[in-house]
Write an enzyme that holds these catalytic residues in place. Structure first.
Site, PDB file in Angstrom:
ATOM      1  N   HIS A 153       0.843  -1.288  -0.038  1.00 41.31           N
ATOM      2  CA  HIS A 153       0.109   0.071   0.053  1.00 41.31           C
ATOM      3  C   HIS A 153       0.833   1.277   0.013  1.00 41.31           C
ATOM      4  O   HIS A 153       1.990   1.360   0.764  1.00 41.31           O
ATOM      5  CB  HIS A 153      -1.013  -0.135   1.262  1.00 41.31           C
ATOM      6  CG  HIS A 153      -2.011   1.041   1.154  1.00 41.31           C
ATOM      7  ND1 HIS A 153      -2.794   1.379   0.127  1.00 41.31           N
ATOM      8  CD2 HIS A 153      -2.013   2.044   1.962  1.00 41.31           C
ATOM      9  CE1 HIS A 153      -3.529   2.254   0.219  1.00 41.31           C
ATOM     10  NE2 HIS A 153      -3.268   2.718   1.604  1.00 41.31           N
ATOM     11  N   HIS A 169      -3.276   8.910   1.393  1.00 43.04           N
ATOM     12  CA  HIS A 169      -3.161   8.099   0.326  1.00 43.04           C
ATOM     13  C   HIS A 169      -4.524   7.900  -0.245  1.00 43.04           C
ATOM     14  O   HIS A 169      -5.544   8.336  -0.098  1.00 43.04           O
ATOM     15  CB  HIS A 169      -2.662   6.634   1.057  1.00 43.04           C
ATOM     16  CG  HIS A 169      -3.467   6.281   2.417  1.00 43.04           C
ATOM     17  ND1 HIS A 169      -4.746   5.438   2.387  1.00 43.04           N
ATOM     18  CD2 HIS A 169      -3.701   7.076   3.433  1.00 43.04           C
ATOM     19  CE1 HIS A 169      -5.089   5.265   3.464  1.00 43.04           C
ATOM     20  NE2 HIS A 169      -4.517   6.288   4.082  1.00 43.04           N
ATOM     21  N   CYS A 191      -3.405   3.060  -5.321  1.00 37.80           N
ATOM     22  CA  CYS A 191      -2.708   3.843  -4.294  1.00 37.80           C
ATOM     23  C   CYS A 191      -1.453   4.097  -4.932  1.00 37.80           C
ATOM     24  O   CYS A 191      -0.854   5.140  -4.671  1.00 37.80           O
ATOM     25  CB  CYS A 191      -2.585   2.913  -3.299  1.00 37.80           C
ATOM     26  SG  CYS A 191      -1.817   1.491  -3.193  1.00 37.80           S
TER      27      CYS A 191
END
Length: 229
Positions: A36, A48, A197
């Protein structure tokens, strides 16, 4: 390389972080199967891009259960072959226990509320990492470094997830871009392949899309998109 990042490891320590860094973590809640990515501003704020928390948790739960089941079966078979049935059962119990601990990370209340709706969101560094290791995404790496990184381990083309040859903009521009997208939640519709992301963090760092085969098709976007290409 920057702050000790090598072709083998992108790990850094918290004290090495700088505002505007592109960071990532191989989160346990994702069974460490994919990273991530986000933009670091402070220990209290990482910006994010994510699916809505409920949707993300639902997908992660199904995905994690499948991965954990395979890991338990493999570990049990190997241990049984080496040391017998009792060792196999004990090993399976350890694997399941660690998986349950990893999947039960509790986001702090403020961050959970901030991330609930998905899109461009923020959270503290602890909630972003979910208890896992902190890694720095490297920019402006030499061609040899990029090529070497892409051939390490069992994951093909992993360099796309750890470094790029492209140069990054100054930190002030990176943070301004990230906060502008946060204010208007303007990075379009989340898509795990075409608009995720990594795409968000790369755009914040460079003001352009990452040109990879998986991203040759334009991502779906909604009316709130406020990207400047």
């Amino acid at each position: 390389m920057d702050r000790g990042v090598t072709v083998i490891s992108s790990r850094i320590e918290r004290w090495q972080l700088r505002p505007g860094d592109h960071i990532f973590a191989w989160c346990s809640s994702h069974a460490k199967a994919f990273p991530h990515h986000g933009i670091y501003e402070s220990h209290a704020k990482v910006i994010h891009f994510n699916a809505p928390l409920a949707q993300s948790s639902s997908f992660t739960g199904v995905f994690t259960r499948a991965v954990v089941a395979a890991a338990v079966a493999t570990a049990k078979t190997a241990a049984t072959a080496i040391a017998g049935p009792l060792a196999g059962a004990a090993t399976a119990a350890v694997v399941m226990g660690r998986a349950a601990e990893a999947a039960s990370y509790a986001f702090c209340r403020e961050c959970r509320e901030a991330m609930r709706g998905g899109g461009v969101v923020w959270c503290c560094l602890d909630c972003f990492l979910e208890g896992d290791n902190l890694s720095l995404f490297a920019y402006s790496v030499p061609a040899w470094f990029y090529a070497a990184s892409s051939n390490i381990g069992v994951i093909a083309n992993r360099a796309l997830q750890t470094c790029v040859e492209a140069a990054a903009d100054p930190p002030e521009q990176v943070l301004s871009r990230a906060n502008r997208l946060l204010d208007c939640n303007g990075f379009g519709i989340y898509d795990p392949v075409l608009n995720n992301c990594f795409d968000f963090a790369f755009y914040c760092k460079t003001c352009r899309r990452c040109d990879t085969p998986a991203r040759q098709l334009p991502p779906a976007r909604d009316r709130t998109t406020c990207m400047i290409m």
